[in-house]
Write a protein that holds these residues in place. Structure first.
Motif, PDB file in Angstrom:
ATOM      1  N   SER A 108      75.457 -16.560 -18.315  1.00 47.15           N
ATOM      2  CA  SER A 108      75.770 -15.847 -17.077  1.00 47.15           C
ATOM      3  C   SER A 108      75.151 -16.592 -15.902  1.00 47.15           C
ATOM      4  CB  SER A 108      75.251 -14.404 -17.129  1.00 47.15           C
ATOM      5  OG  SER A 108      75.715 -13.656 -16.017  1.00 47.15           O
ATOM      6  N   LEU A 109      75.288 -16.010 -14.711  1.00 52.30           N
ATOM      7  CA  LEU A 109      74.698 -16.568 -13.507  1.00 52.30           C
ATOM      8  C   LEU A 109      73.551 -15.663 -13.073  1.00 52.30           C
ATOM      9  CD1 LEU A 109      74.871 -18.757 -11.279  1.00 52.30           C
ATOM     10  CD2 LEU A 109      76.399 -17.213 -10.026  1.00 52.30           C
ATOM     11  N   PHE A 110      72.352 -16.246 -12.886  1.00 51.48           N
ATOM     12  CA  PHE A 110      71.160 -15.475 -12.549  1.00 51.48           C
ATOM     13  C   PHE A 110      70.617 -15.884 -11.187  1.00 51.48           C
ATOM     14  CE2 PHE A 110      71.289 -14.991 -17.106  1.00 51.48           C
ATOM     15  CZ  PHE A 110      70.722 -13.753 -17.371  1.00 51.48           C
ATOM     16  N   ILE A 111      69.932 -14.915 -10.547  1.00 50.39           N
ATOM     17  CA  ILE A 111      69.159 -15.150  -9.333  1.00 50.39           C
ATOM     18  C   ILE A 111      67.749 -14.645  -9.590  1.00 50.39           C
ATOM     19  CG2 ILE A 111      68.807 -14.459  -6.918  1.00 50.39           C
ATOM     20  CD1 ILE A 111      71.797 -14.252  -6.591  1.00 50.39           C
ATOM     21  N   VAL A 112      66.731 -15.393  -9.101  1.00 52.59           N
ATOM     22  CA  VAL A 112      65.350 -14.925  -9.190  1.00 52.59           C
ATOM     23  C   VAL A 112      64.736 -14.924  -7.805  1.00 52.59           C
ATOM     24  CG1 VAL A 112      65.049 -15.713 -11.559  1.00 52.59           C
ATOM     25  CG2 VAL A 112      64.460 -17.250  -9.675  1.00 52.59           C
ATOM     26  N   GLY A 113      63.662 -14.101  -7.660  1.00 53.93           N
ATOM     27  CA  GLY A 113      63.043 -14.005  -6.352  1.00 53.93           C
ATOM     28  C   GLY A 113      61.667 -13.386  -6.386  1.00 53.93           C
ATOM     29  N   GLU A 114      61.316 -12.726  -5.283  1.00 56.41           N
ATOM     30  CA  GLU A 114      59.994 -12.128  -5.127  1.00 56.41           C
ATOM     31  C   GLU A 114      59.749 -11.001  -6.120  1.00 56.41           C
ATOM     32  OE1 GLU A 114      58.139 -11.896  -0.858  1.00 56.41           O
ATOM     33  OE2 GLU A 114      60.180 -11.127  -0.794  1.00 56.41           O
ATOM     34  N   GLN A 115      58.454 -10.778  -6.409  1.00 57.83           N
ATOM     35  CA  GLN A 115      57.982  -9.628  -7.179  1.00 57.83           C
ATOM     36  C   GLN A 115      58.751  -9.436  -8.482  1.00 57.83           C
ATOM     37  OE1 GLN A 115      57.315  -6.077  -4.834  1.00 57.83           O
ATOM     38  NE2 GLN A 115      56.609  -7.248  -3.070  1.00 57.83           N
TER      39      GLN A 115
END
Length: 352
Positions: free
Chosen positions: A215-222
């Motif tokens: 799949s396509l993932f996004i990561v970020g803060e907290q």
């Protein structure tokens, strides 16, 4: 005939101060081309990518460099002097770069010359137009999006974009601070804000976007992890047993690995449903990662660490670098080596 000369106090002060020196006109970074400099290769570089067999690097003040052999580098023609943060090349000729002031750049010649497709001022207009006053004043979600749009517009041109990814020469995403996410399906000729298609109500910064684990993932803060629901065309939040910032992700068809502050990394082999902590033995921020053709996974840190896994990211062993320097990006190099970008430019490290 005596003629009296009358001087106002302001005129007297001006005369005492000497001749008037014209003040330089401020030109915003989005309108000022990157300066050509032999020092560009040794300045901090934030991004690396392969354009076919060519290596392309990008960093501060709009500097983009490219090399066909990893040794001799040339500086690209870039129409902005904004700091650049990420690169994506879905093909050898077509590539995109993003950075501060909301700039999105496009190349059609493998990174030698670039044109601007978008900037922060234009992004503010797009967001305001899409999420203006809601038709239904009682719609809480519409009101939230309107407030988010107003906040982005109030920032002016300063809208840092932090990553970019394209699946082909037409379809791609650009993501950044304060939940900023843009979608194009025509190679960047037009961009659509996707603030209403992402489960990030607190407006966390978005740091990395990549395909992994099917799949396509996004990561970020907290500890924010989002996965694209292809059918619903929406990024849905996934539960991660960690609340620190994640700077990026890497993986293959079966596995996704997210990484970030203080050497923290988590791995999933079921599409993000469950996660296990990976012991990296590193306490510095992990800043970049790649999956190599031989199946191994490489992670690098801001403290100069190089880590390699040969078991799908379950375990990592350190690789001793030839020179310790902060690493901000990593890319494959010839002979099974890796190229690293960061403080001091680009260098190549063997993994043996």
């Amino acid at each position: 005939m005596l003629v009296k000369r009358f001087c106002t106090p302001l005129a007297i002060l001006a005369a005492l101060a000497g001749p008037v020196v014209a003040q330089p006109t401020f030109i915003p970074p989005t309108e000022l081309a990157a300066a050509s400099s032999p020092k560009a290769l040794f300045a901090p570089l934030n991004a690396l990518a392969l354009a076919g067999g060519r290596m392309v690097a990008a960093g501060q003040r709009g500097h983009i460099l490219y090399s066909d052999d990893g040794k001799a580098w040339q500086q690209a023609q870039v129409p902005v002097s904004s700091d650049l943060t990420a690169l994506a090349f879905p093909s050898a000729q077509h590539g995109w770069a993003v950075g501060h002031e909301g700039v999105i750049l496009h190349t059609t010649d493998g990174g030698a010359t670039w044109s601007k497709q978008l900037d922060g001022r234009q992004i503010a207009e797009l967001v305001s137009k899409r999420y203006g006053a809601p038709a239904n004043a009682g719609d809480a979600e519409a009101q939230r999006l309107q407030q988010e749009a107003e906040g982005l517009a109030a920032q002016g041109a300063d809208k840092p974009l932090l990553d970019v990814w394209f699946e082909d020469e037409l379809k791609g995403f650009a993501i950044g601070a304060f939940n900023l996410i843009l979608r194009t399906e025509d190679g960047g000729k037009s961009w659509t804000p996707w603030l209403d298609r992402i489960d990030n109500p607190r407006g966390m910064h978005l740091y990395g976007i990549r395909p992994a684990g099917g799949s396509l993932f996004i990561v970020g803060e907290q500890g924010l992890v989002l996965k694209l629901d292809a059918a619903g065309q929406r990024f849905q939040q996934q539960h991660l047993p960690y609340e620190g910032t994640l700077f990026g992700l890497v993986g293959n068809a079966e596995m996704v690995l997210v990484y970030g502050l203080r050497g923290n990394a988590y791995r999933s082999v079921d599409g993000g449903a469950n996660w296990s902590k990976v012991e990296t033995q590193v306490r510095a921020g992990l800043t970049a990662g790649i999956a190599l053709d031989d199946g191994s996974i490489v992670l690098v840190s801001q403290a100069g660490h190089i880590l390699r896994s040969q078991d799908q990211g379950a375990n990592f062993l350190p690789i001793k670098p030839s020179r310790v320097a902060a690493n901000f990006a990593v890319a494959p190099a010839a002979g099974g080596a890796v190229a690293l970008a960061g403080v001091g430019g680009v260098r190549v490290e063997n993994l043996q």
